[in-house]
Structure formats: structure tokens, C-alpha cells
Design an enzyme around this catalytic site. Structure first.
Site, PDB file in Angstrom:
ATOM      1  N   GLY A  20       0.807  -1.210   0.000  1.00 61.54           N
ATOM      2  CA  GLY A  20       0.000   0.000   0.000  1.00 61.54           C
ATOM      3  C   GLY A  20       0.843   1.265   0.000  1.00 61.54           C
ATOM      4  O   GLY A  20       0.410   2.304   0.481  1.00 61.54           O
ATOM      5  N   LYS A  45      12.522  -3.415 -11.187  1.00 59.38           N
ATOM      6  CA  LYS A  45      12.591  -2.267 -12.088  1.00 59.38           C
ATOM      7  C   LYS A  45      11.520  -1.255 -11.681  1.00 59.38           C
ATOM      8  O   LYS A  45      10.415  -1.624 -11.299  1.00 59.38           O
ATOM      9  CB  LYS A  45      12.308  -2.705 -13.538  1.00 59.38           C
ATOM     10  CG  LYS A  45      13.499  -3.210 -14.318  1.00 59.38           C
ATOM     11  CD  LYS A  45      14.606  -2.191 -14.504  1.00 59.38           C
ATOM     12  CE  LYS A  45      14.389  -1.203 -15.638  1.00 59.38           C
ATOM     13  NZ  LYS A  45      15.583  -0.312 -15.804  1.00 59.38           N
ATOM     14  N   PHE A  46      11.868   0.029 -11.758  1.00 56.00           N
ATOM     15  CA  PHE A  46      10.899   1.076 -11.469  1.00 56.00           C
ATOM     16  C   PHE A  46      10.075   1.337 -12.722  1.00 56.00           C
ATOM     17  O   PHE A  46      10.633   1.539 -13.808  1.00 56.00           O
ATOM     18  CB  PHE A  46      11.618   2.348 -11.025  1.00 56.00           C
ATOM     19  CG  PHE A  46      10.694   3.496 -10.742  1.00 56.00           C
ATOM     20  CD1 PHE A  46       9.785   3.435  -9.702  1.00 56.00           C
ATOM     21  CD2 PHE A  46      10.739   4.654 -11.521  1.00 56.00           C
ATOM     22  CE1 PHE A  46       8.925   4.498  -9.434  1.00 56.00           C
ATOM     23  CE2 PHE A  46       9.875   5.715 -11.261  1.00 56.00           C
ATOM     24  CZ  PHE A  46       8.974   5.634 -10.216  1.00 56.00           C
ATOM     25  N   ARG A  79      -9.277  -8.635   1.253  1.00 49.09           N
ATOM     26  CA  ARG A  79     -10.416  -8.051   1.966  1.00 49.09           C
ATOM     27  C   ARG A  79     -11.419  -7.467   0.963  1.00 49.09           C
ATOM     28  O   ARG A  79     -11.103  -7.341  -0.219  1.00 49.09           O
ATOM     29  CB  ARG A  79      -9.922  -6.912   2.859  1.00 49.09           C
ATOM     30  CG  ARG A  79      -9.268  -5.820   2.026  1.00 49.09           C
ATOM     31  CD  ARG A  79      -8.885  -4.584   2.818  1.00 49.09           C
ATOM     32  NE  ARG A  79      -8.488  -3.495   1.946  1.00 49.09           N
ATOM     33  CZ  ARG A  79      -7.259  -3.299   1.466  1.00 49.09           C
ATOM     34  NH1 ARG A  79      -6.291  -4.145   1.765  1.00 49.09           N
ATOM     35  NH2 ARG A  79      -7.005  -2.286   0.670  1.00 49.09           N
ATOM     36  N   VAL A 135     -12.690  -0.517   0.000  1.00 48.80           N
ATOM     37  CA  VAL A 135     -13.526   0.683   0.084  1.00 48.80           C
ATOM     38  C   VAL A 135     -14.302   0.862  -1.225  1.00 48.80           C
ATOM     39  O   VAL A 135     -15.499   1.148  -1.226  1.00 48.80           O
ATOM     40  CB  VAL A 135     -12.659   1.936   0.347  1.00 48.80           C
ATOM     41  CG1 VAL A 135     -13.506   3.207   0.275  1.00 48.80           C
ATOM     42  CG2 VAL A 135     -11.939   1.835   1.683  1.00 48.80           C
ATOM     43  N   ARG A 146     -14.797   9.708  -2.914  1.00 45.10           N
ATOM     44  CA  ARG A 146     -14.693   9.591  -1.459  1.00 45.10           C
ATOM     45  C   ARG A 146     -14.875  10.976  -0.852  1.00 45.10           C
ATOM     46  O   ARG A 146     -14.116  11.902  -1.158  1.00 45.10           O
ATOM     47  CB  ARG A 146     -13.340   9.025  -1.048  1.00 45.10           C
ATOM     48  CG  ARG A 146     -13.122   7.614  -1.549  1.00 45.10           C
ATOM     49  CD  ARG A 146     -11.942   6.987  -0.845  1.00 45.10           C
ATOM     50  NE  ARG A 146     -11.567   5.731  -1.479  1.00 45.10           N
ATOM     51  CZ  ARG A 146     -10.676   4.892  -0.978  1.00 45.10           C
ATOM     52  NH1 ARG A 146     -10.071   5.187   0.165  1.00 45.10           N
ATOM     53  NH2 ARG A 146     -10.387   3.766  -1.616  1.00 45.10           N
TER      54      ARG A 146
END
Ligand code: MV4
Length: 458
Positions: free
Chosen positions: A170, A207-208, A298, A301, A342
Site C-alpha cells: 500500500g 525495475k521502477f 479483503r 472501500v 470519497r
């Protein structure tokens, strides 16, 4: 031998806020009784009012209430609840909690402790998915032993690279490294931070990917080998790893990409014989290549945007598979376009700083294709102890353009007085030309300029 089906009659919801209410609603529609648990700060919350029964489990701080496994299990035992739904956050991805529920003959509505633990280790999760044939970002084979080993690999791969903590996720515990000279110090910082925060300093290297989009696939497994996918959610509109707006379908995903990502997500879920609802998170690069990032075990949201385009109740599905019901594999029909905004008690003009307090006026929007998931009402006092989301506004229309128009209309109707909210942010975002064109990636909000006025009328 097929697993015996387990009757569920009473569900304890180990959560608060809008998601607790969301779960209670589905339980009651299914004829199930519910038990709310609450902290003293949430006495007047709607989840307490609408549950069949409610048990106070402690003082306001999460660690003294919603995170207290012992008190939640005790509440389930005294009320005779035979299942626990964890919602999102709090104990939802705590493998020990899932195991302790099992030990007390309480059905945890979600996957096994083993699956939660495996997917919680981001390096093992990536390895598991890679072995199952799911595309992953090129990088180290599991964790690297130390900075020297990581540097050797990074030098060979070429920069930029990313160092990620196995215990992170996350957006926590990661570092971008742009050149060889910086590798060792960046690696050590990431590892030390992870050791301090999670008690596990293990890191892997990859790798980015520059300017990726965050696209995730909703899946559901029955624990008997059957897995469905419900298409994707576009979640690139984030600020500091907090999503603000999500939509389905993604403006960059066509039928072919959806089929390939959906099949990859199903393969991954089958590799762990998944039971319950999960989200398989992918990065999509500017060439439309996709890579597995994380599997969230899970309900999320943003699940309502999927419910709207798939015309289903994902919480009902979670409960049905928890009862031992099998699912029939099929293509889920997806139709129209859904967007979720949100609504947070934050001041978007003051760097999204929290804005707790009493809600003086609360008038939610309505009309066709408009859904508001919230636990608040006029007179409600937003406690400062928990996250700042007070409502989710979800709209559904035939096309993306019509959904944007409907969302603007709904936001315009939404009256919340007494606190600051993210409503004006959403109004400006939805009028932004790049957003309207679907032309954005995860960096979009880094440069998005909010106009210093409360209500932009186009
Ligand atoms: C990356 C990345 C670029 N390259 N991995 C952030 C959250 C976590 N799930 C993965 N994240 C990223 N991983 C590689 N190899 C960029 C991000 C990232 C990001 C991902 C999704 C949504 C927003 C993001 C914001 C910054 C960085």
C-alpha cells in the site's frame, strides 16, 4: 470430499463507519442477525443503531477497541454470533485474527490464515503469482540478502529500480533508486524502516515503472477451486497512496486487456485456492503491459463501483462462500460506467488537513443511478480517532461522460455544513480536461492545481 456447508445465522461486524452499516444491510436482507461492536466514541453511530445487537468493546483508540481480538471474540461468544465479517482496515488482513476465529469455531468471513499471511508478505506473494504464470515486474528472485547483493542485481538491471519491503504494501516501505551510488543507502533506509515499523527488514528489488496506472481486478473464490472475476477498477487518482476517486471500467482497459488481466487474476487466486473476495492489484505501464503488485484479501472501500457495473452484491457473495456455497464459473456481465467519490472530512484547500467536528446540515443527493454509502447524519459528531472518510458517493450511468455529468449533478446537490469536505476537490477534478479525456496516471494529483474557490460552476 466436498466441505460441509456451515450455517451462519448471526454475523458480528468487527468494524465501524460506513462499511459496518454496508455489511449490516446485506446481512438483514439475507435474513441474518447482526452484532455491532463499538468504541465509546461511536455510541451514536448508525451501525450501532441498525444492528440487531450491539456490544461496547472499549475506549476510542482503535488499539483499545476495534483492534482488540480478545474483546471481539468475547463479544461474539456472549451474543452467539457464528461468523465475523472484518470489513476493511483494522483486523481485516490480520492472519492471527482469522486463525483465532477458527479456533473458537467462529467463521471468519474471508480467506484462511495461511492465505492472509502469504499475501501479506509482498515478496512471497509476488513469487507465488509469478510461479502461477501471472506477469510480475522484473527483479530479484524473492528477497535479496543484503545491500551488496541488491546493488549487483540493480547494476545489471539498470536504473531506476525500486526497493520494496516484504512487510510493506500500500505504498509503505518503498524507495526509488536512480543511480548505483545511491543504492546502498536507500536499501539500508528502506530495510531499517521496515524493521522498525513491521519487525521485518526483508526487501526485494524490481525495475521502477515510471508513471504507471493503478488498475485492480475484483475476484471471488469459493475455496473449492472456482474463481470469478468482476472486471477492473481504475484507481490512479490517489494522493499519498490514498485513493480519492475510483471508477469502473478503466478508460484505458479494452475488452482484450480486461480478458487478459481477468484471466491472470483468476490464475493467481486459483494458485492459492482462494476463498472469499479479493482484489488483485496491477500496475499498467504506458505500453499497456500489466504487472502484479499486491493481492488484497479483503473487501475494499471502492467495491461499490464494481457492484454497480456488475449488478451484484459482493458482501452477499462473501457471506455465501463463507457458508460453504460453491460458485459456478461464468463470465460476469459488465454494463455501463460507475464512479465513486470519497467524501472525506478534510479541507482540500489546506493540504487535505483533517476537519473533524459536528455535521450541522447533511443533505445527501438522490435520483436515478445515485448511491450514497455513509454512516453519518445531521448532528453527527465526527470523532478525530479514525480515518476521515464520512461518505462514498457512487453514480452509475450508460457511459463515462454521462457518469461524470451525473456525479457533478449529485455533488452539486450534496449539502454538508459544519465541516470541510473533499466535495469541491471532486467538482474541480471532474471538470479537468485531462481527467475527462481519461488522460492520467498515478502522478496526476502531484501536479493537479486546485482553484482557490469553493464552488466552481462551469
Ligand atoms: C511500483 C511503482 C513503480 N515501479 N513498483 C505503490 C503502492 C504499491 N501497491 C505499489 N506502488 C508502486 N509500485 C514499481 N516497480 C509505483 C508505485 C506507486 C503507485 C502505485 C499505485 C498507485 C499509486 C502509486 C503512487 C506512487 C507509486
Amino acid at each position: 470430499m466436498p466441505t460441509k456447508s456451515q450455517p451462519i445465522k448471526k454475523v458480528l461486524i468487527a468494524n465501524r463507519g460506513e462499511i459496518a452499516l454496508r455489511i449490516i444491510r446485506t446481512c438483514h436482507e439475507m435474513g441474518l442477525e447482526t452484532v455491532a461492536v463499538y468504541s465509546t466514541a461511536d455510541r451514536d453511530s448508525l451501525h450501532v443503531r441498525f444492528a440487531t445487537e450491539a456490544v461496547c468493546i472499549g475506549p476510542p483508540a482503535g488499539r483499545d477497541s476495534y483492534l482488540r481480538i480478545d474483546r471481539i471474540i468475547a463479544a461474539a461468544e456472549v451474543t452467539g454470533a457464528d461468523a465475523i465479517h472484518p470489513g476493511y482496515g483494522f483486523l481485516a488482513e490480520n492472519a492471527d485474527f482469522s486463525a483465532i476465529c477458527q479456533d473458537h469455531d467462529i467463521k471468519f468471513i474471508g480467506p484462511s490464515p495461511e492465505t492472509i499471511r502469504l499475501m501479506g508478505d509482498k515478496s512471497l506473494a509476488k513469487d507465488t503469482m509469478s510461479k502461477a504464470g501471472v506477469p510480475v515486474v522484473p527483479g530479484s528472485d524473492g528477497e535479496v540478502k543484503n545491500a551488496a547483493e541488491g546493488k549487483k542485481l540493480a547494476d545489471a538491471m539498470g536504473y531506476p529500480v525500486m526497493v520494496k519491503a516484504s512487510a510493506g504494501g500500500g505504498g509503505r516501505g518503498m524507495r526509488v533508486v536512480h543511480k548505483s551510488e545511491d543504492f546502498e543507502s536507500q536499501f539500508n533506509t528502506a530495510s531499517n524502516e521496515a524493521e522498525a515499523a513491521f519487525g521485518n527488514g526483508g526487501c526485494y528489488v524490481e525495475k521502477f515503472v515510471t508513471g504507471p496506472r493503478h488498475v485492480e481486478i475484483q475476484v471471488l473464490g469459493d475455496g473449492k477451486g472456482n474463481v470469478l472475476h468482476f472486471g477492473e477498477r481504475e484507481c490512479s487518482i490517489q494522493r499519498r497512496h490514498q485513493k480519492l476517486l475510483e471508477e469502473s471500467p478503466s478508460p484505458i482497459v479494452d475488452e482484450d486487456l480486461r480478458r487478459r488481466m481477468g484471466e491472470a487474476a483468476i490464475k493467481g487466486a486459483k494458485a492459492v485456492n482462494y476463498e472469499g473476495a479479493a482484489t488483485v492489484e496491477f500496475l499498467v505501464d504506458s505500453n499497456g503491459e500489466f504487472y502484479f503488485m499486491e493481492m488484497n484479501t479483503r473487501i475494499q472501500v471502492e467495491h461499490p463501483v464494481t457492484e454497480e457495473v456488475a449488478d451484484c452484491d459482493l458482501v452477499e457473495y462473501q457471506i455465501r462462500v463463507a457458508m460453504g456455497e460453491g460458485i459456478e464459473e461464468r463470465d460476469i456481465r459488465l454494463d455501463g460506467h460507475a464512479i465513486e467519490c470519497r467524501i472525506n472530512a478534510e479541507d482540500p484547500f489546506k493540504n487535505f488537513s483533517p476537519s473533524p467536528g459536528v455535521i450541522k446540515t447533511f443533505h445527501p443527493p438522490g435520483g436515478h443511478g445515485v448511491r450514497v454509502d455513509t454512516h453519518v447524519y445531521a448532528g453527527y459528531m465526527i470523532p478525530p480517532y479514525y480515518d476521515s472518510m464520512i461518505a462514498k458517493l457512487i453514480v452509475r450511468a450508460r457511459t463515462r461522460d454521462l457518469a461524470i455529468q451525473k456525479m457533478l449533478r449529485a455533488l452539486d446537490e450534496f449539502v454538508i455544513e459544519g465541516i470541510k469536505t473533499t466535495i469541491p476537490f471532486h467538482q474541480q477534478l471532474l471538470r479537468n480536461e485531462d481527467f475527462k479525456q481519461g488522460n492520467f496516471d498515478t502522478r496526476f494529483l502531484e501536479t493537479f492545481k486546485l482553484e482557490e474557490k469553493d464552488n466552481a460552476i462551469s
